[in-house]
Design a protein around this motif. Structure first.
Motif, mmCIF file in Angstrom:
data_model
loop_
_atom_site.group_PDB
_atom_site.id
_atom_site.type_symbol
_atom_site.label_atom_id
_atom_site.label_comp_id
_atom_site.label_asym_id
_atom_site.label_seq_id
_atom_site.Cartn_x
_atom_site.Cartn_y
_atom_site.Cartn_z
ATOM 1 N N SER A 91 0.839 -1.210 0.000
ATOM 2 C CA SER A 91 0.000 0.000 0.000
ATOM 3 C C SER A 91 0.868 1.253 0.000
ATOM 4 N N TYR A 92 1.934 1.219 0.792
ATOM 5 C CA TYR A 92 2.864 2.346 0.840
ATOM 6 C C TYR A 92 3.548 2.498 -0.514
ATOM 7 N N HIS B 277 2.326 1.788 -3.405
ATOM 8 C CA HIS B 277 1.379 2.415 -4.331
ATOM 9 C C HIS B 277 1.305 3.932 -4.103
ATOM 10 N N GLN B 278 1.342 4.350 -2.829
ATOM 11 C CA GLN B 278 1.303 5.783 -2.536
ATOM 12 C C GLN B 278 2.519 6.494 -3.122
ATOM 13 N N SER C 150 2.168 -6.302 -6.430
ATOM 14 C CA SER C 150 0.698 -6.328 -6.401
ATOM 15 C C SER C 150 0.168 -7.734 -6.672
ATOM 16 N N SER D 293 0.276 -9.786 -3.591
ATOM 17 C CA SER D 293 -0.360 -9.166 -2.429
ATOM 18 C C SER D 293 -1.756 -9.749 -2.216
ATOM 19 N N LYS E 89 -4.944 -5.235 -8.255
ATOM 20 C CA LYS E 89 -4.161 -4.014 -8.461
ATOM 21 C C LYS E 89 -3.172 -4.190 -9.612
#
Length: 548
Positions: free
Chosen positions: A64-65, A67-68, A88, A91, A96
């Protein structure tokens, strides 16, 4: 003309610097990222690559980090795209990867031989056969179908969720030189339940890798053929944690708890370290067998594994184990020791308390959860409704049932209706309970009618008991306990003719009485299994009580 890349070796990413090799925690990652921003390294291509790589693939749950960070990079290079696809795809949310690939196409980013296999792996995990077939077409368009890495992933995709005939054709045409291709086809047949075909491919393999051994052992274990699994387990040249976990989980699923624990002891004696999957299987074994002593031993092993801390999954499993084994105090201790709790954690303790009659405490915990702004789910409401039923809190139960739909937008299912029927029946509100069932938006099942019949017996209501029995007979005519309950209702009122007529109906229909058991305990156990076991609607304790 499209240039085909022939180097089929899986990418060996460049050596990371000491700084990035030491980055193994979220805290360290954020510190390095902050330093990059302060010192102007955020525009350094090397550092951005490493930041994406470490957050997507090295830090647990760091995707998630990643992706940010990735979304803030104006022109990510192909390495970054592929790294994000890879992270992804492996994950918990592999869709994603497909979304990223779509973005790549919109930006006209040209894929390489590593791009498509990551997308295909995501499609396999998601069982998206149509999307995977479209990706297969793009692989052909870009000229990568003969690439070993892409072809092996295609075999794996089609063998598992696509077209098994295509997988076999790809394998026959050029895949027989690669052990990975053999393993992929074996895994596909095993996953589809075609163990005979999987075994045929496995036996024909010129060289067997550990993946193929684990596929076959897992396939036999999942089908409950533990003798066949054990034979292969004893033959495998080298084992890993997956091999041990397959055997332990297989024994647990077959109810062979002693063998599962023996396998764990053997595993430890050989120096193999268990992981979370191992411990979850063992905790399940202790829960199902009710062996609290062994459960405490496994608990200590779990703490050793996690350095004294509990993951959410293991913490929830231990709470459930202690609650079902009757030690609610230890269940509470586990609950309070967990640093991170989610709704399922709260559900575990609420359900355990409710199951063992600690109703007031269960209701208090539910209210604490709501005060902490944690949104309860359908399981949460099963627990609190059971607690209200045991505590005789009718008005409070009605209010929770109303809030479930009006405040939390949760549509009641058959278990919630069952809770309300039990609540009203225990309180002696039999007419209201029957009216409630008549107004249900879903069809009542046998458990609900039997709950009503049991309540009629407790409160000696012959008329309503007769109706509940009639509904039960429509659903399951051969259950002797249903007739026994009605007979007991007649007998409690001194209506011996009615009791005798029930016996005659049983004789006429060939319904045989089973060996004696406690009627009250059996009804209670049946309802509790139904309410708290997700598989209960198809696997309910059906040992009815008898006239005593």
């Amino acid at each position: 003309m499209i240039r085909r890349q022939t180097n089929d070796k899986i990418p060996n990413y460049h050596q990371r610097s000491n700084l990035w090799r030491e980055c193994t925690t979220f805290r360290k990652l954020r510190q390095i990222h902050a330093s990059m921003i302060i010192n102007g390294f955020n525009t350094n291509r090397f550092n951005l690559r490493e930041l994406i790589y470490v957050s997507a693939l090295v830090i647990p749950s760091g995707i998630s980090y990643a992706h940010q960070v990735f979304d803030q990079i104006t022109q990510p290079d192909l390495f970054m795209w592929n790294t994000m696809l890879r992270g992804s795809a492996q994950s918990p949310n592999p869709s994603k990867a497909v979304s990223l690939f779509t973005q790549m196409e919109k930006r006209d980013i040209w894929p390489d031989r590593y791009t498509f296999p990551f997308v295909l792996k995501a499609c396999t995990k998601l069982c998206w056969d149509h999307v995977g077939c479209a990706v297969h077409g793009k692989i052909m368009k870009h000229g990568f179908e003969e690439n070993t890495f892409a072809r092996n992933t295609l075999i794996y995709f089609h063998a598992n969720v696509g077209d098994i005939d295509i997988a076999s054709a790809l394998f026959d045409s050029s895949g027989k030189t690669q052990v990975v291709a053999w393993s992929a086809l074996t895994a596909g047949y095993a996953r589809r339940g075609k163990l005979d075909m999987a075994r045929k491919v496995f036996d024909e393999m010129p060289e067997k890798d550990l993946i193929s051994w684990n596929v076959m052992i897992t396939g036999y274990a999942k089908r409950g053929e533990m003798e066949s699994a054990r034979v292969l387990f004893d033959q495998v040249p080298k084992r890993d944690i997956v091999t041990w976990n397959a055997m332990i989980a297989g024994y647990v699923n077959c109810g062979l708890y002693a063998q599962a624990l023996e396998m764990f002891d053997e595993m430890q004696s050989l120096g193999e370290q268990p992981d979370e999957v191992t411990m979850l299987s063992l905790v399940t074994a202790c829960t199902d067998s009710g062996d609290l002593d062994i459960g405490e031993k496994i608990h200590r092993a779990v703490l050793d594994l996690g350095g004294g801390e509990l993951s959410i999954l293991l913490g929830n499993a231990l709470i459930d184990m202690y609650a079902k084994c009757g030690n609610i105090d230890k269940a509470f201790k586990v609950f309070h020791s967990m640093k991170e709790k989610v709704v399922t954690t709260w559900n575990s303790i609420i359900g355990g308390l409710a199951f063992h009659g600690h109703s007031e405490e269960a209701i208090r915990i539910f209210n604490d959860m709501c005060r902490l702004k944690l949104k309860p789910n359908d399981i949460s409401f099963v627990g609190v409704l059971v607690a209200c039923s045991h505590a005789g809190r009718v008005e409070e139960g009605r209010e929770y049932f109303r809030l479930m739909r009006e405040k939390y937008n949760i549509e009641p299912n058959v278990r919630h209706y069952g809770c309300m029927v039990d609540l009203l029946g225990r309180a002696g509100l039999l007419k209201e309970a029957f009216e409630f069932v008549d107004k249900m938006e879903i069809k009542p099942n046998a458990i609900i009618w039997r709950t009503l019949l049991g309540s009629c017996r407790i409160h000696n209501d012959v008329e309503l008991g007769r109706r509940a029995n009639e509904e039960l007979v429509k659903l399951r005519w051969g259950e002797s306990g249903d007739y026994v309950l009605l007979s007991n209702i007649y007998a409690s009122q001194g209506e011996w003719v009615g009791a005798q007529s029930v016996r005659k109906v049983m004789d006429d229909k060939g319904v045989r009485k089973e060996a004696a058991s406690s009627l009250v305990d059996t009804d209670e156990d049946t309802l509790m299994h139904f309410l708290f076991d997700s598989k209960s609607q198809s696997k309910v304790n059906k040992k009815p009580g008898l006239i005593r």
